[in-house]
Design an enzyme around this catalytic site. Structure first.
Site, mmCIF file in Angstrom:
data_model
loop_
_atom_site.group_PDB
_atom_site.id
_atom_site.type_symbol
_atom_site.label_atom_id
_atom_site.label_comp_id
_atom_site.label_asym_id
_atom_site.label_seq_id
_atom_site.Cartn_x
_atom_site.Cartn_y
_atom_site.Cartn_z
ATOM 1 N N ALA A 1 -5.106 6.142 -8.084
ATOM 2 C CA ALA A 1 -4.385 5.505 -9.191
ATOM 3 C C ALA A 1 -3.180 4.758 -8.600
ATOM 4 O O ALA A 1 -2.024 4.958 -8.995
ATOM 5 C CB ALA A 1 -3.965 6.511 -10.259
ATOM 6 N N HIS B 1 2.738 3.251 -3.905
ATOM 7 C CA HIS B 1 1.762 3.503 -2.839
ATOM 8 C C HIS B 1 1.619 2.265 -1.942
ATOM 9 O O HIS B 1 1.555 2.377 -0.723
ATOM 10 C CB HIS B 1 0.376 3.780 -3.426
ATOM 11 C CG HIS B 1 0.288 4.988 -4.307
ATOM 12 N ND1 HIS B 1 0.107 4.898 -5.661
ATOM 13 C CD2 HIS B 1 0.336 6.302 -4.024
ATOM 14 C CE1 HIS B 1 0.035 6.110 -6.174
ATOM 15 N NE2 HIS B 1 0.182 6.993 -5.215
HETATM 16 P P1 AMP Z 1 0.450 10.593 -4.812
HETATM 17 O O1 AMP Z 1 -0.724 9.698 -4.956
HETATM 18 O O2 AMP Z 1 1.230 10.790 -6.084
HETATM 19 O O3 AMP Z 1 0.124 11.887 -4.100
HETATM 20 O O4 AMP Z 1 1.452 9.833 -3.854
HETATM 21 C C1 AMP Z 1 1.052 9.432 -2.555
HETATM 22 C C2 AMP Z 1 2.278 9.037 -1.785
HETATM 23 O O5 AMP Z 1 2.925 7.952 -2.441
HETATM 24 C C3 AMP Z 1 3.312 10.178 -1.689
HETATM 25 O O6 AMP Z 1 3.876 10.173 -0.392
HETATM 26 C C4 AMP Z 1 4.317 9.795 -2.731
HETATM 27 O O7 AMP Z 1 5.618 10.290 -2.482
HETATM 28 C C5 AMP Z 1 4.284 8.279 -2.621
HETATM 29 N N1 AMP Z 1 4.803 7.673 -3.845
HETATM 30 C C6 AMP Z 1 4.394 7.932 -5.116
HETATM 31 N N2 AMP Z 1 5.146 7.232 -5.991
HETATM 32 C C7 AMP Z 1 6.047 6.526 -5.264
HETATM 33 C C8 AMP Z 1 7.099 5.637 -5.586
HETATM 34 N N3 AMP Z 1 7.399 5.317 -6.830
HETATM 35 N N4 AMP Z 1 7.827 5.095 -4.569
HETATM 36 C C9 AMP Z 1 7.545 5.432 -3.276
HETATM 37 N N5 AMP Z 1 6.570 6.274 -2.910
HETATM 38 C C10 AMP Z 1 5.827 6.820 -3.887
#
Ligand code: AMP
Length: 279
Positions: A29, A34
């Site tokens: 998503a 990301h």
């Molecule tokens: P997730 O798919 O939620 O597990 O996130 C994957 C990676 O993207 C993780 O390292 C999160 O910290 C990073 N991430 C998610 N949202 C953000 C954001 N708004 N800004 C920067 N990094 C993000």
């Protein structure tokens, strides 16, 4: 872009000696947050490896796991638009865990006992289990994580050090919507009315930052409690100012400006988290 659903086949390609690899683990998503990690990995490495895997061992509630947004076709389109050689690992659960998705147990020096860890039992053990698997299996040169999940980032930094994983862990800044809301895959589930008030969470943190120049922690806590009484659709889960490395909460009489503010709020069915450096 090459897509793999088995780690064995991906490892074979990586073992051919493809140069430096920047890895970005995600649960899909994908949004600009990301993509900022992926772009940075592309700038700093010859190859980028992105995983898209909703890791069951870090979810406490089965419904949360089942309802996690899935947009694989759009995700692959977004990755394909990045101007770099990318590998995408999109496994089924049994490719990683076999028949039984078991969580390993790590000594995380109590970094996993506070804030998100106190609300989501075993969440960080599940995160550590999957990150260890990725880093040991693919041996990326660098791995990129967002400060959006600041506690997770600190835990992974420590895990990599303790297990002597040969990957440099890079923390990347939070990407926000224009109104300040920290981007998150779960924001998709906000109703239009909820989406309108969600930026108040970041607004509260900005006010805390301003006040922290000359106010003690106890005053900031009272301010936050009053703020969320006033905006009662937002239910405060926790507000903590903590040391940015140890994640230990500062004491009431401390000036707050050296620490980092962490907040979790419930808005309808969604839980929003955010954090801000106060220095
Ligand atoms: P997730 O798919 O939620 O597990 O996130 C994957 C990676 O993207 C993780 O390292 C999160 O910290 C990073 N991430 C998610 N949202 C953000 C954001 N708004 N800004 C920067 N990094 C993000």
């Amino acid at each position: 872009m090459e897509v793999f659903d088995s780690y064995e086949s991906l490892k074979k390609v990586l073992n051919e000696g493809v140069g430096s690899i920047g890895m970005v683990p995600t649960m899909g998503a994908l949004h600009e947050g990301h993509l900022s990690l992926i772009r940075r990995a592309a700038q700093e490495n010859q190859r980028v490896l992105i995983s898209i895997f909703v890791n069951p061992t870090q979810f406490e509630e089965a419904s949360d796991l089942i309802n996690y947004p899935k947009t694989l076709v759009e995700d692959l389109k977004a990755i394909a638009s990045i101007d770099s050689k990318t590998y995408v690992y999109v496994p089924k659960t049994n490719d990683i865990y076999g028949q039984n998705a078991l969580t390993e147990t790590f000594d995380l020096s109590d970094l996993d006992q506070v804030m998100e860890g106190s609300k989501r039992k075993n969440h960080f053990q599940g995160v550590a289990t999957i990150v260890k698997f990725f880093l040991e299996t693919f041996k990326p040169t660098k791995a990129y994580f967002g400060q959006k999940d600041y506690q997770q980032l600190q835990i992974i930094l420590q895990l990599a050090e303790k297990l002597n994983l040969n990957t440099e862990i890079i923390g990347c800044p939070i990407v926000r919507e224009v109104d300040g809301l920290a981007m998150s895959s779960r924001n998709k589930h906000l109703t239009p009315a909820e989406r309108k008030i969600a930026p108040l969470v970041f607004k509260a943190l900005l006010e805390v930052k301003e006040m922290s120049k000359n106010k003690k922690y106890s005053v900031l806590k009272s301010f936050i409690n009053a703020f969320f009484v006033e905006h009662s659709q937002l239910e405060l889960d926790y507000f903590v100012i903590a040391d940015s490395k140890t994640l230990l909460e500062i004491s009431d009489q401390d000036k707050a400006r050296e620490g980092r503010a962490f907040i979790a709020v419930r808005l309808g069915k969604i839980r929003l988290i955010d954090n801000l450096d106060l220095a």
